[in-house]
Design a protein around this motif. Structure first.
Motif, mmCIF file in Angstrom:
data_model
loop_
_atom_site.group_PDB
_atom_site.id
_atom_site.type_symbol
_atom_site.label_atom_id
_atom_site.label_comp_id
_atom_site.label_asym_id
_atom_site.label_seq_id
_atom_site.Cartn_x
_atom_site.Cartn_y
_atom_site.Cartn_z
ATOM 1 N N VAL A 1 -23.924 21.169 22.737
ATOM 2 C CA VAL A 1 -24.155 21.035 21.296
ATOM 3 C C VAL A 1 -22.817 21.229 20.592
ATOM 4 C CG1 VAL A 1 -26.597 21.559 21.158
ATOM 5 C CG2 VAL A 1 -25.003 23.424 21.374
ATOM 6 N N GLY A 2 -22.154 20.130 20.283
ATOM 7 C CA GLY A 2 -20.830 20.228 19.693
ATOM 8 C C GLY A 2 -19.862 20.868 20.669
ATOM 9 N N ASP A 3 -19.266 21.976 20.255
ATOM 10 C CA ASP A 3 -18.308 22.684 21.099
ATOM 11 C C ASP A 3 -18.959 23.796 21.905
ATOM 12 O OD1 ASP A 3 -16.279 21.119 20.036
ATOM 13 O OD2 ASP A 3 -15.965 22.501 18.347
ATOM 14 N N ALA A 4 -20.272 23.874 21.896
ATOM 15 C CA ALA A 4 -20.967 24.989 22.546
ATOM 16 C C ALA A 4 -21.931 24.482 23.609
ATOM 17 C CB ALA A 4 -21.710 25.813 21.503
ATOM 18 N N ARG A 5 -22.387 25.462 24.422
ATOM 19 C CA ARG A 5 -23.367 25.160 25.465
ATOM 20 C C ARG A 5 -24.623 25.994 25.229
ATOM 21 N NH1 ARG A 5 -20.663 27.102 30.501
ATOM 22 N NH2 ARG A 5 -19.561 28.416 28.999
ATOM 23 N N LEU A 6 -25.764 25.339 25.350
ATOM 24 C CA LEU A 6 -27.047 25.999 25.187
ATOM 25 C C LEU A 6 -27.742 25.971 26.544
ATOM 26 C CD1 LEU A 6 -28.622 27.303 22.836
ATOM 27 C CD2 LEU A 6 -29.813 25.129 22.540
ATOM 28 N N ARG A 7 -27.794 27.135 27.198
ATOM 29 C CA ARG A 7 -28.370 27.233 28.534
ATOM 30 C C ARG A 7 -29.861 27.523 28.438
ATOM 31 N NH1 ARG A 7 -25.155 31.338 31.676
ATOM 32 N NH2 ARG A 7 -23.676 29.603 31.678
ATOM 33 N N VAL A 8 -30.650 26.819 29.225
ATOM 34 C CA VAL A 8 -32.102 26.960 29.210
ATOM 35 C C VAL A 8 -32.501 28.001 30.249
ATOM 36 C CG1 VAL A 8 -34.311 25.766 29.413
ATOM 37 C CG2 VAL A 8 -32.289 24.533 28.551
ATOM 38 N N THR B 1 -41.309 34.032 29.280
ATOM 39 C CA THR B 1 -42.176 35.055 29.875
ATOM 40 C C THR B 1 -43.621 34.774 29.492
ATOM 41 O OG1 THR B 1 -41.859 36.493 27.944
ATOM 42 C CG2 THR B 1 -40.372 36.815 29.807
ATOM 43 N N GLY B 2 -44.537 34.966 30.462
ATOM 44 C CA GLY B 2 -45.967 34.866 30.191
ATOM 45 C C GLY B 2 -46.517 33.461 30.169
ATOM 46 N N ASP B 3 -45.664 32.454 30.272
ATOM 47 C CA ASP B 3 -46.126 31.067 30.213
ATOM 48 C C ASP B 3 -45.086 30.232 30.948
ATOM 49 O OD1 ASP B 3 -46.753 28.437 29.617
ATOM 50 O OD2 ASP B 3 -47.203 28.833 27.504
ATOM 51 N N GLU B 4 -45.518 29.481 31.962
ATOM 52 C CA GLU B 4 -44.545 28.721 32.749
ATOM 53 C C GLU B 4 -43.868 27.630 31.934
ATOM 54 O OE1 GLU B 4 -47.535 25.438 34.825
ATOM 55 O OE2 GLU B 4 -46.691 27.089 36.009
ATOM 56 N N GLN B 5 -44.452 27.272 30.794
ATOM 57 C CA GLN B 5 -43.842 26.274 29.924
ATOM 58 C C GLN B 5 -42.927 26.904 28.867
ATOM 59 O OE1 GLN B 5 -44.089 22.960 30.433
ATOM 60 N NE2 GLN B 5 -45.194 23.581 32.294
ATOM 61 N N ALA B 6 -42.922 28.231 28.809
ATOM 62 C CA ALA B 6 -42.098 28.900 27.804
ATOM 63 C C ALA B 6 -40.626 28.822 28.201
ATOM 64 C CB ALA B 6 -42.528 30.348 27.644
ATOM 65 N N ARG B 7 -39.766 28.865 27.203
ATOM 66 C CA ARG B 7 -38.335 28.781 27.425
ATOM 67 C C ARG B 7 -37.620 29.787 26.511
ATOM 68 N NH1 ARG B 7 -40.291 26.253 30.906
ATOM 69 N NH2 ARG B 7 -39.940 24.061 31.478
ATOM 70 N N ARG B 8 -36.434 30.190 26.940
ATOM 71 C CA ARG B 8 -35.493 30.893 26.079
ATOM 72 C C ARG B 8 -34.173 30.149 26.172
ATOM 73 N NH1 ARG B 8 -35.455 36.671 28.442
ATOM 74 N NH2 ARG B 8 -35.594 35.389 30.334
ATOM 75 N N PHE B 9 -33.349 30.287 25.144
ATOM 76 C CA PHE B 9 -32.129 29.490 25.085
ATOM 77 C C PHE B 9 -30.942 30.407 24.790
ATOM 78 C CE2 PHE B 9 -35.735 26.927 23.761
ATOM 79 C CZ PHE B 9 -35.641 25.849 24.644
ATOM 80 N N LEU B 10 -29.931 30.325 25.649
ATOM 81 C CA LEU B 10 -28.746 31.173 25.519
ATOM 82 C C LEU B 10 -27.583 30.354 24.999
ATOM 83 C CD1 LEU B 10 -27.223 33.866 26.060
ATOM 84 C CD2 LEU B 10 -26.697 32.954 28.336
ATOM 85 N N LEU B 11 -27.076 30.733 23.824
ATOM 86 C CA LEU B 11 -25.836 30.150 23.304
ATOM 87 C C LEU B 11 -24.684 30.850 24.018
ATOM 88 C CD1 LEU B 11 -24.269 28.312 21.416
ATOM 89 C CD2 LEU B 11 -24.571 30.023 19.604
ATOM 90 N N VAL B 12 -24.128 30.174 25.007
ATOM 91 C CA VAL B 12 -23.218 30.824 25.944
ATOM 92 C C VAL B 12 -22.000 31.387 25.243
ATOM 93 C CG1 VAL B 12 -21.753 30.445 27.967
ATOM 94 C CG2 VAL B 12 -24.017 29.365 27.836
ATOM 95 N N GLU B 13 -21.378 30.625 24.353
ATOM 96 C CA GLU B 13 -20.119 31.051 23.739
ATOM 97 C C GLU B 13 -20.287 32.265 22.828
ATOM 98 O OE1 GLU B 13 -19.482 27.219 25.454
ATOM 99 O OE2 GLU B 13 -21.086 27.973 24.150
ATOM 100 N N GLU B 14 -21.463 32.420 22.233
ATOM 101 C CA GLU B 14 -21.688 33.551 21.337
ATOM 102 C C GLU B 14 -22.601 34.613 21.949
ATOM 103 O OE1 GLU B 14 -22.744 32.415 17.385
ATOM 104 O OE2 GLU B 14 -21.026 31.062 17.169
ATOM 105 N N HIS B 15 -22.969 34.443 23.219
ATOM 106 C CA HIS B 15 -23.758 35.443 23.947
ATOM 107 C C HIS B 15 -25.053 35.790 23.211
ATOM 108 C CE1 HIS B 15 -20.029 35.798 26.153
ATOM 109 N NE2 HIS B 15 -19.407 36.173 25.065
ATOM 110 N N THR B 16 -25.658 34.772 22.587
ATOM 111 C CA THR B 16 -26.853 34.982 21.768
ATOM 112 C C THR B 16 -28.045 34.295 22.414
ATOM 113 O OG1 THR B 16 -25.507 35.101 19.760
ATOM 114 C CG2 THR B 16 -27.858 34.653 19.481
ATOM 115 N N LEU B 17 -29.142 35.047 22.570
ATOM 116 C CA LEU B 17 -30.345 34.542 23.213
ATOM 117 C C LEU B 17 -31.437 34.335 22.165
ATOM 118 C CD1 LEU B 17 -31.619 33.905 26.018
ATOM 119 C CD2 LEU B 17 -32.574 36.227 25.946
ATOM 120 N N PHE B 18 -31.984 33.125 22.138
ATOM 121 C CA PHE B 18 -33.090 32.790 21.240
ATOM 122 C C PHE B 18 -34.380 32.980 22.025
ATOM 123 C CE2 PHE B 18 -29.307 30.573 19.987
ATOM 124 C CZ PHE B 18 -29.257 30.774 18.618
#
Length: 449
Positions: free
Chosen positions: A387-394, A398-415
């Motif tokens: 995403v632009g100059d950043a990477r969003l790691r998938v 938890t609790g649902d095999e379809q659930a996801r969390r997303f890590l903005l690698v450069e800013e060490h921020t987890l959504f």
């Protein structure tokens, strides 16, 4: 609905000078239990503390070090160790005593026999001359002690707490607070210039809104802490048992009640430290529907009104470039329009942390109409989106095999959406430092939890 334009990060302003200060909290037990001495400051223009009720105290004077020779029971090495400073710790003890004498007329000093001096027994004219000398500054107090053979009773003071004024305030003070019981044979006499009235109040009385006192945040918080104790002996014993006294620094933020200090235990504190470290006031202590906030160079948050609570959507990416939209919730037409207006760049991906939060057919159509080129396919764990100059790691949810969390690698921020807060490094790399939840405030991952 309130819509706010995202703040663009600016070059940090030059830091405001921070002045070292010392305050003495004078206590007594007079039949009503614990009481504390409060002084009302004189009304003065351009003074952030004008008219406030305070404890005696002030800034460290350049000459306070000369008072070391008149201090008894504590040397600079021991004082510095207690205050966790390299040297000059005794300056704070001496300044606290000096300021208390200047502002309140109460002197913590011992005579040649080692007993605390009893100023009320002195002739009125001599006492008046001493007060006049006190306002002349440190050297006058030094001469007064030398003339009478007195020593400043720094060993009667107990270190209690340490506060730093928030960034963004016109004047900032790094203040050490001490406790001491009121000495016998002395009376409080405000100087009439800096202080114009004194009160002995139970801490709970002082903070009672019905009392109508103007209190600074630090004063109010300390009074609330003192209200937990029944006597002066109790609170002094507690303070003497403290092995480590951390520095407390509130932060300024805006909200429904205007600009106010936010204390360290409040949920908004971590977020404010992230988005507004210089105290410009654009951090928030409350969220509202339609609020658009730039949290960092690569994150913009949009708050919407869900069924029973506020919910956050996040844009991640470079301003003016490609970005991903995480959790466009609620996915109704009004919120989609707010998101469209707030998008910092071209939306290439629309992502959900929870499969159950995915769009209805109607909402899918609204999102597709707003961003026809965006992919709404759910990526698999382990994938990375650029995403632009950043990477969003998938990451898996938890609790649902379809659930996801997303890590903005450069800013060490987890959504995380509504998922529970993870422990630090649960992505296997140790890269998680910040949590961006679907509801509430961004918070720091601290000590692995």
């Amino acid at each position: 609905m309130t819509t706010r334009t995202p703040e663009t990060p600016q070059k940090p302003a030059a830091p405001r000078p921070v002045r070292a200060a010392a305050t003495l909290i004078v206590l007594r037990d007079e039949g009503r239990g614990l009481e504390v001495l409060m002084l009302r400051r004189a009304e003065k223009a351009n003074d952030q503390n004008s008219g406030a009720s305070v404890f005696p105290g002030g800034v460290i004077d350049a000459h306070d070090r000369s008072l070391h020779t008149q201090c008894s029971g504590l040397d600079d090495a021991a004082a510095s160790k207690r205050l966790a400073v390299p040297e000059g710790g005794l300056d704070y003890y001496a300044a606290a005593i000096r300021e208390c004498f200047e502002e309140a007329g109460v002197l913590f000093a011992t005579d040649p026999s080692g007993a605390l001096v009893r100023l009320d027994g002195l002739p009125p004219e001599q006492l008046a001359a001493m007060r006049d000398a006190a306002v002349q500054g440190t050297d006058a107090l030094l001469a007064l002690c030398a003339e009478h053979g007195w020593q400043l009773a720094v060993d009667r003071l107990t270190y209690f707490t340490h506060w730093l004024t928030p960034p963004g305030m016109p004047r900032r003070f790094d203040t050490r607070f001490f406790l001491a019981p009121m000495p016998a044979g002395q009376s409080v006499r405000p100087d009439g210039s800096e202080t114009v009235e004194h009160m002995w109040l139970k801490p709970a009385e002082a903070v009672d809104p019905a009392r109508g006192l103007k209190l600074m945040n630090v004063t109010r918080r300390i009074l609330e802490q003192l209200a937990q104790f029944a006597s002066a002996d109790d609170v002094i014993a507690h303070a003497r048992g403290l092995r480590h006294i951390p520095r407390v620094m509130p932060r300024l933020a805006s909200g429904p009640a205007g600009l106010r200090p936010v204390n360290m235990e409040e949920p908004a504190y971590d977020e404010i430290s992230l988005v507004d470290p210089d105290g410009k006031g654009h951090g928030r202590y409350a969220h509202e529907a339609g609020l658009v906030m730039r949290l960092s160079a690569q994150i913009v948050r949009v708050t919407g009104a869900a069924a029973d609570a506020l919910a956050h959507s996040y844009f991640v990416g470079t301003a003016g470039g490609d970005c991903a939209l995480i959790d466009p919730v609620p996915a109704d037409a009004a919120h989609v329009e707010t998101l469209r207006a707030a998008a910092p760049g071209r939306v290439r991906w629309i992502l959900w942390t929870q499969a159950s939060a995915g769009p209805s057919v109607h909402a899918h159509d609204a999102l597709a109409a707003a961003w026809p080129e965006a992919s709404m396919a759910q990526p698999a764990p382990g994938e990375e989106l650029t995403v632009g100059d950043a990477r969003l790691r998938v990451l898996p949810g938890t609790g649902d095999e379809q659930a996801r969390r997303f890590l903005l690698v450069e800013e060490h921020t987890l959504f995380t959406g509504t998922a529970p807060q993870p422990v630090a490094g649960d992505d296997g790399t140790g890269n998680i430092e910040w949590i961006a939840p679907g509801q509430g405030f961004v918070r720091r991952v601290l000590n692995g939890v």
